[in-house]
Scaffold this active site. Structure first.
Site, short mmCIF file in Angstrom:
data_model
loop_
_atom_site.label_atom_id
_atom_site.label_comp_id
_atom_site.label_asym_id
_atom_site.label_seq_id
_atom_site.Cartn_x
_atom_site.Cartn_y
_atom_site.Cartn_z
N ASP A 39 24.24 -14.59 -31.39
CA ASP A 39 23.03 -15.25 -30.66
C ASP A 39 22.20 -14.53 -29.39
O ASP A 39 21.49 -15.42 -28.97
CB ASP A 39 23.42 -16.65 -30.21
CG ASP A 39 24.57 -16.65 -28.99
OD1 ASP A 39 24.94 -15.39 -28.82
OD2 ASP A 39 24.62 -17.61 -28.49
N GLU A 40 22.42 -13.24 -29.30
CA GLU A 40 21.71 -12.60 -28.16
C GLU A 40 21.66 -11.22 -28.59
O GLU A 40 22.39 -10.67 -29.18
CB GLU A 40 22.75 -12.77 -27.19
CG GLU A 40 22.12 -12.34 -25.57
CD GLU A 40 23.04 -12.55 -24.34
OE1 GLU A 40 22.82 -11.73 -23.62
OE2 GLU A 40 23.79 -13.42 -24.49
#
Length: 152
Positions: A39-40
């Protein structure tokens, strides 16, 4: 009072699918994407496919696209390097957008509490506090460069 614990089975296939979709949004702007987990990611949009002048505009477009497709919010940190982008990311969660401009970088780091620095955990933070290091400014004074600048 009686509490209940509910176990939810993780759905890693769904997480990966959403992550792939989000990373595809990044690729609309640049190939220079460094994924950091599901998610990053770090993006270098200095030169971008859409020829958009402002990195904050790109961040807003990406946040909007992610929400429109997944109904998930996203937080963005924008700056001149990975460290500052990561620090910006932590400033306005969830669903925020923080920009640290080049001319703001030194002042931002100097005012930042030492425990907010990326990579400084509870134990290191406590040790630094015991040494009188409470902020980026304190760290700067204690570093060899800081000693050269301030104690010439």
């Amino acid at each position: 009072m009686l509490s209940r614990l509910i176990f939810v089975r993780p759905r890693f296939d769904v997480y990966r699918e959403i992550s792939t979709s989000i990373h595809a949004k990044f690729k609309l702007y640049t190939d220079l994407v460094e994924g950091v987990g599901l998610d990053e990611a770090y993006l270098d949009v200095t030169e971008n496919r859409q020829n958009i002048t402002y990195t904050s505009t790109i961040a807003r477009y990406i946040k909007t696209a992610i929400f429109e497709e997944t109904k998930l919010t996203a937080t963005a940190g924008v700056s001149i390097n990975k460290f500052l982008a990561k620090m910006a990311l932590g400033q306005n969660k969830p669903n925020g957008l923080t920009v640290i401009l080049p001319e703001e970088a030194i002042a931002f780091v100097e005012q930042l509490p030492i425990e907010k620095f990326h990579g400084i955990g509870e134990v290191t933070g406590a040790k630094m506090h015991s040494l009188g290091i409470h902020s980026g400014a304190d760290l700067k004074v204690r570093s060899s460069l800081g000693k050269y600048i301030y104690h010439k």
